[in-house]
Design a protein around this motif. Structure first.
Motif, PDB file in Angstrom:
ATOM      1  N   ASP A  93      25.146 -44.296  32.558  1.00  0.00           N
ATOM      2  CA  ASP A  93      24.641 -44.525  33.774  1.00  0.00           C
ATOM      3  C   ASP A  93      23.343 -45.434  33.939  1.00  0.00           C
ATOM      4  O   ASP A  93      23.268 -46.242  34.769  1.00  0.00           O
ATOM      5  CB  ASP A  93      24.009 -43.126  34.353  1.00  0.00           C
ATOM      6  N   VAL A  94      22.627 -45.393  32.777  1.00  0.00           N
ATOM      7  CA  VAL A  94      21.548 -46.428  32.519  1.00  0.00           C
ATOM      8  C   VAL A  94      21.702 -47.051  31.104  1.00  0.00           C
ATOM      9  O   VAL A  94      21.913 -46.355  30.230  1.00  0.00           O
ATOM     10  CB  VAL A  94      20.004 -45.718  32.743  1.00  0.00           C
ATOM     11  N   VAL A  95      21.431 -48.346  31.141  1.00  0.00           N
ATOM     12  CA  VAL A  95      21.694 -48.921  29.912  1.00  0.00           C
ATOM     13  C   VAL A  95      20.405 -49.911  29.768  1.00  0.00           C
ATOM     14  O   VAL A  95      19.928 -50.443  30.633  1.00  0.00           O
ATOM     15  CB  VAL A  95      23.031 -49.898  29.884  1.00  0.00           C
ATOM     16  N   GLU A  96      19.712 -49.778  28.508  1.00  0.00           N
ATOM     17  CA  GLU A  96      18.672 -50.668  27.744  1.00  0.00           C
ATOM     18  C   GLU A  96      19.112 -51.069  26.820  1.00  0.00           C
ATOM     19  O   GLU A  96      19.500 -50.426  25.894  1.00  0.00           O
ATOM     20  CB  GLU A  96      17.482 -49.670  27.785  1.00  0.00           C
ATOM     21  N   GLY A 123      14.210 -57.461  36.004  1.00  0.00           N
ATOM     22  CA  GLY A 123      15.061 -56.327  35.174  1.00  0.00           C
ATOM     23  C   GLY A 123      14.571 -56.072  33.937  1.00  0.00           C
ATOM     24  O   GLY A 123      15.137 -55.205  33.015  1.00  0.00           O
ATOM     25  N   ILE A 124      13.226 -56.240  33.444  1.00  0.00           N
ATOM     26  CA  ILE A 124      12.802 -56.077  32.234  1.00  0.00           C
ATOM     27  C   ILE A 124      11.786 -54.869  32.315  1.00  0.00           C
ATOM     28  O   ILE A 124      10.816 -54.777  33.131  1.00  0.00           O
ATOM     29  CB  ILE A 124      11.697 -57.326  31.814  1.00  0.00           C
ATOM     30  N   VAL A 125      12.007 -54.026  31.572  1.00  0.00           N
ATOM     31  CA  VAL A 125      11.116 -52.851  31.676  1.00  0.00           C
ATOM     32  C   VAL A 125      10.079 -52.616  30.753  1.00  0.00           C
ATOM     33  O   VAL A 125       9.156 -51.718  30.847  1.00  0.00           O
ATOM     34  CB  VAL A 125      12.106 -51.285  31.340  1.00  0.00           C
ATOM     35  N   THR A 126       9.940 -53.374  29.457  1.00  0.00           N
ATOM     36  CA  THR A 126       8.841 -53.333  28.473  1.00  0.00           C
ATOM     37  C   THR A 126       9.061 -54.437  27.945  1.00  0.00           C
ATOM     38  O   THR A 126      10.006 -55.264  27.664  1.00  0.00           O
ATOM     39  CB  THR A 126       9.302 -52.446  27.272  1.00  0.00           C
ATOM     40  N   ALA A 253      18.885 -51.508  33.271  1.00  0.00           N
ATOM     41  CA  ALA A 253      19.843 -51.391  34.546  1.00  0.00           C
ATOM     42  C   ALA A 253      20.368 -50.282  34.829  1.00  0.00           C
ATOM     43  O   ALA A 253      20.771 -49.469  33.826  1.00  0.00           O
ATOM     44  CB  ALA A 253      20.760 -52.560  34.534  1.00  0.00           C
ATOM     45  N   VAL A 254      21.023 -49.917  35.943  1.00  0.00           N
ATOM     46  CA  VAL A 254      21.972 -48.647  36.261  1.00  0.00           C
ATOM     47  C   VAL A 254      23.300 -49.312  36.196  1.00  0.00           C
ATOM     48  O   VAL A 254      23.655 -50.562  36.691  1.00  0.00           O
ATOM     49  CB  VAL A 254      21.711 -47.934  37.486  1.00  0.00           C
ATOM     50  N   THR A 255      24.401 -48.799  36.068  1.00  0.00           N
ATOM     51  CA  THR A 255      25.644 -49.207  36.109  1.00  0.00           C
ATOM     52  C   THR A 255      26.484 -49.014  37.432  1.00  0.00           C
ATOM     53  O   THR A 255      25.604 -48.069  38.473  1.00  0.00           O
ATOM     54  CB  THR A 255      26.610 -48.497  34.931  1.00  0.00           C
ATOM     55  N   LYS A 256      27.153 -49.637  37.743  1.00  0.00           N
ATOM     56  CA  LYS A 256      27.891 -49.520  38.855  1.00  0.00           C
ATOM     57  C   LYS A 256      28.439 -48.134  39.613  1.00  0.00           C
ATOM     58  O   LYS A 256      28.127 -47.909  40.697  1.00  0.00           O
ATOM     59  CB  LYS A 256      28.995 -50.746  39.126  1.00  0.00           C
ATOM     60  N   ASP A 257      28.804 -47.400  38.625  1.00  0.00           N
ATOM     61  CA  ASP A 257      29.307 -46.164  38.887  1.00  0.00           C
ATOM     62  C   ASP A 257      28.575 -44.961  38.264  1.00  0.00           C
ATOM     63  O   ASP A 257      28.901 -43.827  37.963  1.00  0.00           O
ATOM     64  CB  ASP A 257      30.760 -45.774  38.183  1.00  0.00           C
ATOM     65  N   ALA A 258      27.245 -45.179  38.320  1.00  0.00           N
ATOM     66  CA  ALA A 258      26.277 -44.461  37.773  1.00  0.00           C
ATOM     67  C   ALA A 258      26.049 -43.318  38.634  1.00  0.00           C
ATOM     68  O   ALA A 258      26.250 -43.347  39.896  1.00  0.00           O
ATOM     69  CB  ALA A 258      24.858 -45.126  37.720  1.00  0.00           C
ATOM     70  N   GLY A 259      25.532 -41.992  38.373  1.00  0.00           N
ATOM     71  CA  GLY A 259      25.466 -40.681  39.161  1.00  0.00           C
ATOM     72  C   GLY A 259      24.062 -41.097  39.749  1.00  0.00           C
ATOM     73  O   GLY A 259      23.456 -41.861  39.670  1.00  0.00           O
ATOM     74  N   SER A 260      23.780 -40.177  40.630  1.00  0.00           N
ATOM     75  CA  SER A 260      22.808 -40.006  41.852  1.00  0.00           C
ATOM     76  C   SER A 260      21.274 -40.147  41.102  1.00  0.00           C
ATOM     77  O   SER A 260      20.560 -40.652  41.793  1.00  0.00           O
ATOM     78  CB  SER A 260      23.075 -38.860  42.882  1.00  0.00           C
ATOM     79  N   LYS A 261      21.335 -39.524  40.008  1.00  0.00           N
ATOM     80  CA  LYS A 261      19.895 -39.383  39.395  1.00  0.00           C
ATOM     81  C   LYS A 261      19.511 -40.794  38.560  1.00  0.00           C
ATOM     82  O   LYS A 261      18.345 -40.877  38.193  1.00  0.00           O
ATOM     83  CB  LYS A 261      19.830 -38.233  38.489  1.00  0.00           C
ATOM     84  N   PRO A 264      16.815 -43.131  40.608  1.00  0.00           N
ATOM     85  CA  PRO A 264      15.691 -42.460  40.539  1.00  0.00           C
ATOM     86  C   PRO A 264      14.699 -42.406  39.177  1.00  0.00           C
ATOM     87  O   PRO A 264      13.682 -42.702  38.877  1.00  0.00           O
ATOM     88  CB  PRO A 264      15.893 -41.153  40.897  1.00  0.00           C
ATOM     89  N   PHE A 265      15.643 -42.370  38.139  1.00  0.00           N
ATOM     90  CA  PHE A 265      15.161 -42.383  36.710  1.00  0.00           C
ATOM     91  C   PHE A 265      14.798 -43.711  36.633  1.00  0.00           C
ATOM     92  O   PHE A 265      13.748 -43.960  36.033  1.00  0.00           O
ATOM     93  CB  PHE A 265      16.276 -41.974  35.737  1.00  0.00           C
ATOM     94  N   LEU A 266      15.422 -44.731  36.695  1.00  0.00           N
ATOM     95  CA  LEU A 266      15.112 -46.214  36.502  1.00  0.00           C
ATOM     96  C   LEU A 266      13.937 -46.493  37.200  1.00  0.00           C
ATOM     97  O   LEU A 266      12.756 -46.931  36.820  1.00  0.00           O
ATOM     98  CB  LEU A 266      16.232 -46.919  37.010  1.00  0.00           C
ATOM     99  N   ASP A 267      13.560 -45.942  38.412  1.00  0.00           N
ATOM    100  CA  ASP A 267      12.359 -46.308  39.276  1.00  0.00           C
ATOM    101  C   ASP A 267      11.525 -45.663  38.543  1.00  0.00           C
ATOM    102  O   ASP A 267      10.056 -46.011  38.725  1.00  0.00           O
ATOM    103  CB  ASP A 267      12.612 -45.712  40.788  1.00  0.00           C
ATOM    104  N   PHE A 268      11.565 -44.579  38.095  1.00  0.00           N
ATOM    105  CA  PHE A 268      10.389 -43.566  37.280  1.00  0.00           C
ATOM    106  C   PHE A 268       9.727 -44.498  36.205  1.00  0.00           C
ATOM    107  O   PHE A 268       8.503 -44.400  35.859  1.00  0.00           O
ATOM    108  CB  PHE A 268      11.065 -42.363  37.034  1.00  0.00           C
TER     109      PHE A 268
END
Length: 339
Positions: A93-96, A123-126, A253-261, A264-268
């Protein structure tokens, strides 16, 4: 839940394999609904952030209204291996990843949207920098990348065929030579000397840290955040950041078929709270308000450069690290694994 205990999502895997069938699809649909259904996040990441995700970021997200009752299924490993696994069908769902080409692979495969890097942080988180981990007291007096080619210095570094961290390390070494006024050919020759001076090439940065902490080698080339975390864990080492080094930028990033959460986790992860948790674990924050609070902890090297100096990863990947790239060819010449 760590690698080896990941839950599988039959519907998602079958979709990627192109398997059809109304009756089978209905059966699998019923089975899929028996799980947490939207309240789970499959995180696939390169190796080094495992501790901060599992011990800090995921529990902090679960304490929010969006994260309540969310179940995480985690997989950590060498960045290139992780990217290829997702391409082959591993649920995510989320790939780093350690570097952008591992994300680009999933864009090309249709698994991540092409606009994944269009937020204000590209798209950079750290961030981090390439540094040199040495033995207590720095007995070999290692202060710059130039020292890595000395005959009395034994280097530990991951394998650039599998590790994104190793590729950042090589670009730091190569760039430091360019900064000294050497030609690209001279810089390549220097990198080859360092590769020849490297006694162990593990598949991931985390494995290389384990090798170094076991007593092997005089210097470990790696991420600043790895060095900071290692010292927190009581590993007996010091680290020296060369004046001329590269800024590491880690994409997510989130994947195209990621679940609904997933979103929100990426935004967090871009909130001040999460970015401070990253900073506490040794990562340089990308959110300015948090970065400004941590300037004393993360001084800027005087000769810091970015991958953009060489045209970005799109210009570097194939000629350096492709199947016929000069780094991979140098590894073949040394008899090191390249896959």
């Amino acid at each position: 839940m760590t690698q080896g205990t990941k839950k599988r999502r039959p519907g998602r895997i079958l979709a990627r394999l192109g398997i059809a069938g109304v009756a089978l699809g209905a059966t699998l649909g019923i089975a899929a609904c028996g799980g947490s259904s939207g309240s789970s996040v499959d995180l696939v990441s390169y190796s080094t952030p495992q501790q901060v995700f599992e011990q800090n970021l995921e529990p902090a997200f679960k304490d929010t209204s969006e994260g309540k009752d969310v179940d995480f299924s985690n997989s950590f490993g060498a960045s290139g291996d992780q990217s290829r696994a997702v391409e082959a069908g591993q649920p995510a769902d989320v790939v780093e990843f350690s570097l952008e080409p591992d994300m680009t692979r999933l864009v090309d495969a249709g698994l991540v949207a092409s606009n994944w890097n269009q937020n204000q942080y590209k798209g950079i988180v750290t961030n981090s920098v390439v540094t040199l981990m040495v033995r207590p007291g720095n007995p070999k007096q290692i202060t710059s990348f130039d020292d890595l080619a000395r005959s009395d210095v034994e280097v530990i570094d991951p394998n650039p065929a599998t590790s994104g961290g190793a590729r950042w390390n090589i670009m730091a070494i190569y760039g430091s030579q360019i900064a000294e006024g050497k030609s690209p050919a001279q810089a390549q020759d220097f990198v080859k000397q360092v590769l020849a001076n490297t006694s162990v090439q593990d598949s991931s940065a985390r494995d290389s840290l384990n090798t170094f902490s076991s007593g092997k080698g005089d210097v470990l080339v790696g991420y600043e955040n790895d060095a900071i975390q290692a010292k927190k864990e009581g590993i007996d080492l010091e680290y020296v950041t060369p004046a001329s080094t590269i800024l590491i930028e880690n994409p997510i990033a989130v994947t195209k078929d990621a679940g609904s959460k997933a979103q929100p986790f990426l935004d967090f992860l871009y909130t001040d709270q999460a970015q401070q948790l990253f900073a506490d674990a040794g990562y340089r924050p990308v959110v300015k308000s948090v970065a400004d609070k941590n300037t004393s902890k993360f001084p800027t090297p005087s000769g810091l450069f970015t991958i953009a100096k060489f045209g970005g990863w799109t210009k570097v990947s194939d000629p350096f690290f492709g199947d016929n790239g000069w780094v991979i060819q140098a590894e073949k010449d040394l008899g090191n694994p390249t896959s």
